[in-house]
Design an enzyme around this catalytic site. Structure first.
Site, PDB file in Angstrom:
ATOM      1  N   LYS A  17       0.837  -1.204   0.000  1.00  0.00           N
ATOM      2  CA  LYS A  17       0.000   0.000   0.000  1.00  0.00           C
ATOM      3  C   LYS A  17       0.873   1.256   0.000  1.00  0.00           C
ATOM      4  CE  LYS A  17      -3.653  -2.635   2.212  1.00  0.00           C
ATOM      5  NZ  LYS A  17      -4.331  -3.026   3.454  1.00  0.00           N
ATOM      6  N   GLN A  61      -4.480  -1.338   9.868  1.00  0.00           N
ATOM      7  CA  GLN A  61      -4.318  -2.678   9.313  1.00  0.00           C
ATOM      8  C   GLN A  61      -4.780  -3.739  10.313  1.00  0.00           C
ATOM      9  OE1 GLN A  61      -3.208  -3.359   6.061  1.00  0.00           O
ATOM     10  NE2 GLN A  61      -3.805  -5.459   6.528  1.00  0.00           N
ATOM     11  N   ASP A  84     -10.958   2.489   4.111  1.00  0.00           N
ATOM     12  CA  ASP A  84     -11.219   1.048   4.016  1.00  0.00           C
ATOM     13  C   ASP A  84     -12.715   0.773   3.885  1.00  0.00           C
ATOM     14  OD1 ASP A  84      -9.171  -0.762   3.812  1.00  0.00           O
ATOM     15  OD2 ASP A  84      -8.714  -0.784   5.964  1.00  0.00           O
TER      16      ASP A  84
END
Ligand code: NAP
Length: 269
Positions: A17, A61, A84
């Site tokens: 990412k 994460q 997200d």
């Protein structure tokens, strides 16, 4: 990006990412608290990122170290910075079709289908798996695209028969090569979301039917990746499919970037 603890798989995902941000010219910052981080520490980090005007997207994460309260931390992210798409506000907006960051893997699946010219409207879609991050949101996105959608899970009787009805089958179960030829209607489009690591040679031999190339890769690295769908059956029976690795995974990152750019544009309006 908040990467807590020492999870090797998470470290690889976050690295990809960061690289995507770098390639696109998106500024990124990583915050890496250690394995003993508390819920309060993480809430503090999220609060400070929420308050920063120069940060438009926050990604925590998962999985977090076990003592951290994952739900509370994800809920603390400002919904407009939730790139997200996991915040309940954004899940609710998906439900009602309002604009908001969409969960990246489901959004990537729709993007793949559209860009490959695969018609969704009027098709029978079966989603195997009902997680909040893949199964449920992809089912809603397919519904918004006018597919007729069935969601299956571990309590669904006669799974192969239900899956065989699918013109478009999305497999997100996290079970290596569970979806065999008997699950597939000839000519179906198969989206394989699963990422499963095989560490045992017999499993590799069985699933890849003794493929010399795959066994050589296994000998070299000590493991190989397989999706939730039997890779050989998928290639033989489907009309189109997403390979693992290389199919859905890269699109997940692409949609994260798209969500971040959209969040930045929205903030600058
Ligand atoms: P998850 O939260 O573990 O959910 C798995 C779902 O599959 C659950 O709904 C479960 O049913 C169902 N299931 C499990 N075993 C089953 C069985 N034997 N028969 C029928 N249904 C079964 O997994 P997830 O987070 O959605 O992830 C699924 C897979 O996608 C994993 O391999 C993950 O690594 C991968 N993934 C890939 C990406 C990517 O970028 N490519 C992104 C996210 C996830 P119940 O609800 O009844 O338990």
């Amino acid at each position: 990006m908040v990467l807590a603890g020492n999870n090797p798989a998470s470290e690889i995902y976050v690295r990809s990412k960061i690289k995507a941000c770098h390639d696109l010219g998106i500024y990124s910052e990583s915050i890496t608290p250690g394995e003993s981080v508390t819920t309060d520490d993480l809430l503090g980090i999220v609060d400070s990122l929420n308050a920063r005007e120069d940060i438009h997207g926050i990604l925590v994460q998962l999985p977090l170290p076990k003592q951290a309260d994952e739900k509370r931390i994800l809920m603390a992210i400002a919904p407009e910075k939730d790139v997200d798409g996991f915040h309940p506000c954004n899940a609710g907006k998906l439900m009602t079709g309002l604009p908001a960051p969409r969960a990246c893997t489901p959004a990537g699946i729709i993007e793949i289908l559209k860009r490959c010219g695969i018609a969704i409207a009027g098709k029978r879609a079966v989603v195997l798996g009902r997680s909040d991050i893949v199964g449920k949101p992809v089912a809603l996105l397919l519904l918004h695209e006018n597919a007729t959608v069935t969601i299956c899970h571990s309590k669904t009787p006669d799974l192969p028969a239900v899956c065989r009805e699918a013109d478009i089958l999305v497999a997100a179960v996290g079970r290596p090569a569970m979806v065999t030829a008997e699950y597939l209607k000839p000519g179906a489009v198969v989206v394989d979301v699963g990422i499963n690591r095989l560490n045992i040679r017999e499993d590799v031999e069985r699933i890849f039917r003794g493929s010399v190339e795959t066994l050589a890769a296994f000998e070299k690295r000590g493991s190989v990746i397989v999706g939730d769908v039997d890779p050989i059956a998928m290639a033989e029976v489907s009309s189109a499919y997403t390979p693992v690795p290389g199919g859905v995974g890269p699109l997940t990152i692409a949609m994260l970037m798209a969500n971040t750019v959209a969040a930045a544009r929205q903030a600058m309006k």
